[in-house]
Every structure is written in structure tokens, then in C-alpha cells.
Scaffold this motif. Structure first.
Motif, PDB file in Angstrom:
ATOM      1  N   CYS A 186     -11.059   2.735   1.695  1.00  0.00           N
ATOM      2  CA  CYS A 186     -11.439   3.754   0.561  1.00  0.00           C
ATOM      3  C   CYS A 186      -9.763   4.310  -0.048  1.00  0.00           C
ATOM      4  CB  CYS A 186     -11.941   5.332   0.482  1.00  0.00           C
ATOM      5  SG  CYS A 186     -11.797   6.424  -1.096  1.00  0.00           S
ATOM      6  N   GLU A 204      -7.838   1.598  -1.743  1.00  0.00           N
ATOM      7  CA  GLU A 204      -8.246   1.599  -2.259  1.00  0.00           C
ATOM      8  C   GLU A 204      -7.605   2.619  -3.724  1.00  0.00           C
ATOM      9  OE1 GLU A 204     -11.720   0.876  -2.273  1.00  0.00           O
ATOM     10  OE2 GLU A 204     -12.199  -1.089  -1.312  1.00  0.00           O
ATOM     11  N   GLN A 205      -7.883   3.767  -3.187  1.00  0.00           N
ATOM     12  CA  GLN A 205      -7.878   4.742  -4.434  1.00  0.00           C
ATOM     13  C   GLN A 205      -6.932   5.693  -3.593  1.00  0.00           C
ATOM     14  OE1 GLN A 205     -11.195   6.688  -5.370  1.00  0.00           O
ATOM     15  NE2 GLN A 205     -11.928   5.002  -4.303  1.00  0.00           N
ATOM     16  N   THR A 212       0.797  -0.900  -0.013  1.00  0.00           N
ATOM     17  CA  THR A 212       0.029   0.271   0.016  1.00  0.00           C
ATOM     18  C   THR A 212       0.900   0.773   0.216  1.00  0.00           C
ATOM     19  OG1 THR A 212      -1.626  -1.169   1.467  1.00  0.00           O
ATOM     20  CG2 THR A 212      -2.213   1.643   1.164  1.00  0.00           C
TER      21      THR A 212
END
Length: 331
Positions: free
Chosen positions: A263, A266-267, A154
Motif C-alpha cells: 500500500c 502505491e499511495q 519511490t
């Protein structure tokens, strides 16, 4: 037992005295002292410091002490835990810790990959960015840390800015309006600091990266409570004109952090940048940048999708990382 307590021991006694008085009934000083195993003098000292900290205690001579209705609210894990979270969460509330962030940093490695929320009524060694102290009276503000597990792949750039958006929106949801964001981690109202964010990482080789997200919010602190803060500050109580429920604020923040962190996973920060820009307190202001090699005058021009601050200098535009500099509005 007739025991006087030192100043360093008083926060722990505050908690016990408040727990005794929380039933709303009158209690004599002697009965409190007997139940807690300390002297009347220690109880008197604790009550005086509680009153100085904004906790209102009524004293009826010959009868005892009683909390004035609504004058104090202790943190309650059952109220703070939001219903319907997408993942299980461990939650602990302490009367006192050195630091909620440090508590989580010391215990997350090797744990199951489950978010862990820690709150404390008082921190003896609370800290902010770049090692600065974070001061908060007992049972008055929000000392809040959430450990969140990320996969090692991440990309965490911009996480503190995304958290700032979530905290600002949580405050707005409970009635605290006018909150702006100062890059990289402060929340400002009327040119004064309301809250701060500190994110620290722990990781295992080839395994989970834990982000310990520390949030300190001046909730119910009043002007005469604390002289140790060396910068202009404001509390939610001063903004809205009345005391705010710390439990409801913590629940709102937790609910929004869960959704926001999913969120972000993911983005990344790109999902938050437009909301951040609408709250950008530094935008187009002259600023002074403190670096190891000296000070630079510039104009703040917003942030990038990686969470870097863009400034316009005499040599042209420059993107700054929060780990490299400190930024303040120019005098």
C-alpha cells in the motif's frame, strides 16, 4: 572437555541450553554439560542467568533441570512465516547477532529483489534512532528486521510513521491495547515506551533501494530483568498480564507489513495519515525540541502527509524532519 565461558559467550550457551531443555524432559546438569562440551559450572551460570531473565527452570535435586510449562518460547521460522504472502520471502532466525538491522544492511546489495526477514533471540549491539543502544534480554523480546526492496523512484518520506501504524495495529490484533505513537518512531503505552522503529537504507546507483525496517518490541520482559534502560518502559506482558507468543506476534506483524508496504509503494504515507493521527501521543502537548542550535519550546500539532511534525512555536508553525531534531514532552 571442561570449559568455563566468559559473560560475552553466555548468550550463545543460553540458546544451546534452551534447545536442550525445550523437549520438556528433565536433564541432569552433567548430561547437559557433556552434550554441549562445557563445564557443570558453565551450565549452572547459564541457568542462573536464564532464570534472572524470566525463564523459569525447575531443579529437582539428584534428578535434573526442567523448563516449567509455558515458561519460554524459542523463535520458530515455520510458525513466523505467514501463509499466502504475495511475494516470496527469505527468513532467517539466529540465536545471536550483533544487530539484525546491520546483518541485513551488510548483505542486501546485489541480492534478488525478494523481502528478507531476520530475527534474533539476542542482539549484542542492538541500536535505535540517533545511535542509541537498544537493550533486550535473551529469548524474551522481539528483535525483528525486514529488508524490503523499493524502486528508486519511490518517495519514502513518512515510511517510519506508516510502519508505526502497522506495528500498533499488529499489537492490537494480538491483544495489546492502548498503544499510541510518538513521532517519529516510538510506540507508547501508559506514558512508557513499548517498542521502537529504526529504518536504514541501502541503495545501488540506478537500482533498487533497500529499506531495512528494524522493529524492537518489549514482549515478555519483566520489571526486574533489566536495569540498563535509561527511560520509562513497559512490556506486552505487563500490559496484558500474561506472557505473549513472540512467534504469533512476529507472524501477525509480517502479514500486516507485507500488505502495508505494498500500500505504501502505491499511495505513500497519505494512506496511513488518518490512522496515525488517531494514535498521535504528542498531539496538543507541550514539547521541547532539541536541535543542534539549542532547545525550543512548542506545542505539537500533528503531522503532514510527508511525515513531518508540525509544531506551534512563539514564531509561528514549523514543520520538523525527524533527521533534524529530537522531541520530548515538556517537563
Amino acid at each position: 572437555m571442561d570449559t568455563d565461558l566468559s559473560v560475552s559467550e553466555l548468550p550463545r550457551l543460553h540458546w544451546r541450553v534452551l534447545k536442550t531443555l525445550a523437549d520438556g524432559k528433565q536433564h541432569s546438569g552433567q548430561s547437559i554439560a557433556d552434550s554441549l562440551g562445557v563445564s557443570r559450572a558453565a551450565i549452572w551460570k547459564s541457568l542462573k542467568l536464564l532464570e534472572r531473565g524470566g525463564i523459569e527452570v525447575e531443579h529437582a535435586r539428584g534428578i535434573g533441570y526442567q523448563l516449567i510449562d509455558g515458561s519460554v518460547e524459542l523463535l520458530d521460522a515455520a510458525v513466523i512465516r505467514p501463509p499466502g504472502l504475495p511475494y516470496p520471502m527469505e527468513l532467517e532466525v539466529f540465536s545471536e547477532l550483533a544487530s539484525t538491522n546491520q546483518f541485513l544492511l551488510d548483505c542486501v546489495l546485489g541480492r534478488p529483489q525478494m523481502p528478507f526477514l531476520c530475527l534474533a533471540e539476542y542482539q549484542s549491539q542492538g541500536r535505535g534512532r540517533r545511535g542509541r543502544n537498544w537493550h533486550a534480554p535473551f529469548a524474551t523480546n522481539l528483535n525483528y528486521s525486514l529488508a524490503w526492496p523499493f524502486e528508486q523512484t519511490t518517495f519514502l518520506s513518512g515510511l517510519s510513521l506508516a510502519i508505526g501504524v502497522i506495528v500498533a495495529e499488529s499489537l492490537a490484533a494480538v491483544g495489546v491495547s492502548g498503544v499510541m505513537l510518538k513521532w517519529p518512531n516510538d510506540l507508547i503505552v501508559n506514558e512508557k515506551k513499548l517498542a521502537g522503529i529504526l529504518i536504514e537504507l541501502r541503495g545501488e546507483v540506478g537500482g533498487t533501494v533497500w529499506a531495512v525496517i528494524g522493529v524492537g518490541i518489549n514482549v515478555n520482559m519483566s520489571r526486574d530483568e533489566l536495569s540498563a534502560i535509561d527511560q520509562p518502559w513497559v512490556s506486552c506482558r505487563q500490559v496484558v498480564g500474561t506472557k505473549l507468543s513472540r512467534n504469533l506476534l512476529a507472524r501477525e506483524l509480517t502479514q500486516r507489513l507485507f500488505g502495508g508496504l505494498v500500500c505504501f509503494q502505491e499511495q505513500g504515507f497519505s494512506a496511513f495519515i488518518h490512522r496515525w493521527q488517531s494514535l498521535d501521543w504528542l498531539r496538543d502537548k507541550p514539547v521541547t525540541i532539541d536541535r543542534d542550535d539549542g532547545k525550543i519550546a512548542a506545542i505539537a500539532r500533528g503531522v503532514t502527509e510527508q511525515g513531518l511534525l508540525t509544531v506551534e512555536t512563539s514564531a509561528g508553525p514549523v514543520n520538523l524532519s525527524s533527521g533534524e531534531v529530537s522531541v520530548r514532552v515538556a517537563d
